[in-house]
Motif scaffolding. Structure first.
Motif, PDB file in Angstrom:
ATOM      1  N   VAL A  40       0.307  -0.890  -0.032  1.00  0.00           N
ATOM      2  CA  VAL A  40      -0.181   0.316  -0.381  1.00  0.00           C
ATOM      3  C   VAL A  40       0.612   1.141   0.205  1.00  0.00           C
ATOM      4  O   VAL A  40       0.459   2.259  -0.689  1.00  0.00           O
ATOM      5  CB  VAL A  40      -1.218  -0.328   0.904  1.00  0.00           C
ATOM      6  CG1 VAL A  40      -1.751   1.073   0.640  1.00  0.00           C
ATOM      7  CG2 VAL A  40      -1.602  -0.782   1.122  1.00  0.00           C
ATOM      8  N   LEU A  41       1.823   1.160   1.147  1.00  0.00           N
ATOM      9  CA  LEU A  41       2.595   2.640   0.538  1.00  0.00           C
ATOM     10  C   LEU A  41       3.706   2.600  -0.771  1.00  0.00           C
ATOM     11  O   LEU A  41       3.840   4.281  -0.894  1.00  0.00           O
ATOM     12  CB  LEU A  41       3.524   2.022   1.957  1.00  0.00           C
ATOM     13  CG  LEU A  41       2.557   2.284   3.506  1.00  0.00           C
ATOM     14  CD1 LEU A  41       3.175   2.542   4.987  1.00  0.00           C
ATOM     15  CD2 LEU A  41       2.170   3.947   3.993  1.00  0.00           C
ATOM     16  N   GLY A  43       2.817   1.309  -3.287  1.00  0.00           N
ATOM     17  CA  GLY A  43       1.677   1.638  -4.312  1.00  0.00           C
ATOM     18  C   GLY A  43       1.477   3.115  -4.171  1.00  0.00           C
ATOM     19  O   GLY A  43       1.415   3.951  -5.021  1.00  0.00           O
ATOM     20  N   PHE A  44       1.323   3.902  -3.043  1.00  0.00           N
ATOM     21  CA  PHE A  44       1.699   5.327  -3.182  1.00  0.00           C
ATOM     22  C   PHE A  44       2.449   5.982  -3.534  1.00  0.00           C
ATOM     23  O   PHE A  44       2.089   7.080  -3.999  1.00  0.00           O
ATOM     24  CB  PHE A  44       0.740   5.820  -1.801  1.00  0.00           C
ATOM     25  CG  PHE A  44      -0.920   5.410  -1.664  1.00  0.00           C
ATOM     26  CD1 PHE A  44      -1.431   6.277  -2.197  1.00  0.00           C
ATOM     27  CD2 PHE A  44      -1.063   4.815  -0.435  1.00  0.00           C
ATOM     28  CE1 PHE A  44      -3.241   6.170  -1.962  1.00  0.00           C
ATOM     29  CE2 PHE A  44      -2.916   4.567  -0.461  1.00  0.00           C
ATOM     30  CZ  PHE A  44      -4.012   5.505  -0.979  1.00  0.00           C
ATOM     31  N   ALA A  45       4.078   6.169  -3.187  1.00  0.00           N
ATOM     32  CA  ALA A  45       4.844   6.230  -2.746  1.00  0.00           C
ATOM     33  C   ALA A  45       5.101   6.619  -4.445  1.00  0.00           C
ATOM     34  O   ALA A  45       5.736   7.620  -4.994  1.00  0.00           O
ATOM     35  CB  ALA A  45       5.358   6.081  -2.098  1.00  0.00           C
ATOM     36  N   THR A  47       3.931   4.681  -7.682  1.00  0.00           N
ATOM     37  CA  THR A  47       3.052   3.895  -9.205  1.00  0.00           C
ATOM     38  C   THR A  47       1.425   4.765  -8.852  1.00  0.00           C
ATOM     39  O   THR A  47       1.163   4.609 -10.076  1.00  0.00           O
ATOM     40  CB  THR A  47       3.140   2.950  -8.710  1.00  0.00           C
ATOM     41  OG1 THR A  47       2.704   2.277  -7.831  1.00  0.00           O
ATOM     42  CG2 THR A  47       4.001   2.146  -9.535  1.00  0.00           C
ATOM     43  N   TYR A  48       1.593   5.065  -7.521  1.00  0.00           N
ATOM     44  CA  TYR A  48       0.125   5.475  -7.592  1.00  0.00           C
ATOM     45  C   TYR A  48      -0.899   4.405  -7.190  1.00  0.00           C
ATOM     46  O   TYR A  48      -2.477   5.226  -7.781  1.00  0.00           O
ATOM     47  CB  TYR A  48      -0.260   7.028  -8.722  1.00  0.00           C
ATOM     48  CG  TYR A  48       0.679   8.436  -7.989  1.00  0.00           C
ATOM     49  CD1 TYR A  48       0.050   9.318  -7.050  1.00  0.00           C
ATOM     50  CD2 TYR A  48       1.381   8.206  -9.346  1.00  0.00           C
ATOM     51  CE1 TYR A  48       1.431   9.700  -7.039  1.00  0.00           C
ATOM     52  CE2 TYR A  48       1.754   8.960  -9.095  1.00  0.00           C
ATOM     53  CZ  TYR A  48       2.092  10.352  -8.095  1.00  0.00           C
ATOM     54  OH  TYR A  48       2.879  11.257  -7.792  1.00  0.00           O
ATOM     55  N   GLY A  50      -1.967   3.326  -4.329  1.00  0.00           N
ATOM     56  CA  GLY A  50      -2.546   2.330  -3.735  1.00  0.00           C
ATOM     57  C   GLY A  50      -3.653   2.197  -3.370  1.00  0.00           C
ATOM     58  O   GLY A  50      -4.361   0.999  -2.379  1.00  0.00           O
ATOM     59  N   CYS A  51      -4.504   2.890  -4.007  1.00  0.00           N
ATOM     60  CA  CYS A  51      -5.878   2.210  -3.881  1.00  0.00           C
ATOM     61  C   CYS A  51      -6.702   0.568  -4.929  1.00  0.00           C
ATOM     62  O   CYS A  51      -6.756   0.316  -3.385  1.00  0.00           O
ATOM     63  CB  CYS A  51      -6.955   3.423  -4.066  1.00  0.00           C
ATOM     64  SG  CYS A  51      -6.785   5.160  -3.626  1.00  0.00           S
ATOM     65  N   CYS A  53      -3.694  -1.552  -3.934  1.00  0.00           N
ATOM     66  CA  CYS A  53      -3.471  -2.371  -3.077  1.00  0.00           C
ATOM     67  C   CYS A  53      -4.705  -2.448  -1.815  1.00  0.00           C
ATOM     68  O   CYS A  53      -3.734  -3.125  -0.967  1.00  0.00           O
ATOM     69  CB  CYS A  53      -2.280  -2.309  -2.411  1.00  0.00           C
ATOM     70  SG  CYS A  53      -0.878  -2.176  -4.531  1.00  0.00           S
ATOM     71  N   PHE A  54      -5.022  -1.519  -1.853  1.00  0.00           N
ATOM     72  CA  PHE A  54      -5.780  -1.967  -0.065  1.00  0.00           C
ATOM     73  C   PHE A  54      -6.751  -3.011   0.630  1.00  0.00           C
ATOM     74  O   PHE A  54      -6.554  -3.147   1.162  1.00  0.00           O
ATOM     75  CB  PHE A  54      -6.641  -0.393   0.354  1.00  0.00           C
ATOM     76  CG  PHE A  54      -7.042   0.081   1.142  1.00  0.00           C
ATOM     77  CD1 PHE A  54      -5.794   0.604   2.372  1.00  0.00           C
ATOM     78  CD2 PHE A  54      -8.758  -0.142   1.621  1.00  0.00           C
ATOM     79  CE1 PHE A  54      -6.596   0.642   3.332  1.00  0.00           C
ATOM     80  CE2 PHE A  54      -8.769   0.187   3.204  1.00  0.00           C
ATOM     81  CZ  PHE A  54      -7.823   0.540   4.230  1.00  0.00           C
TER      82      PHE A  54
END
Length: 115
Positions: A40-41, A43-45, A47-48, A50-51, A53-54
């Protein structure tokens, strides 16, 4: 008159050596919370994603809750689902990072040729 059938069980392990391996309970199911949190982290940091991967984090937390409550089958089921989702999302993050690096290299080489 019909002959009666009786069940006979023969132990297949030597006496005094403990229960056979088939009756030993399996190890604790894994919950993969750290891997899910990393996905999640990352993915957010990076490649965007994160949502996307949640859900793996949600299934990991559900697996941990089931393990705490003693529902080992539910924990194993949620843990397996979290593991599969983590594999998929790790591959997607790796593809995203590699494609970003490849695009950056192509753009840099094209800009240097124009100069």
């Amino acid at each position: 008159m019909k002959p009666q059938q009786t069940a006979v069980s023969i132990p297949l392990h030597p006496p005094g050596r403990g229960p056979p391996l088939a009756s030993v309970p399996d190890e604790q199911p894994r919950d993969f919370v750290l891997w899910s949190l990393f996905n999640v982290l990352a993915g957010f940091a990076l490649t965007y994603l994160g949502c996307i991967c949640f859900p793996s984090l949600i299934f990991s937390i559900k697996a941990r809750d089931c393990k705490v409550l003693g529902d080992m089958e539910g924990a194993r089921r949620y843990g397996t689902r979290a593991k599969v989702l983590n594999i998929i999302f790790s591959v997607l993050i790796a593809i995203g990072v590699l494609s970003t690096i490849a695009i950056a290299i192509v753009l840099l080489t094209m800009s240097r040729r124009q100069i």
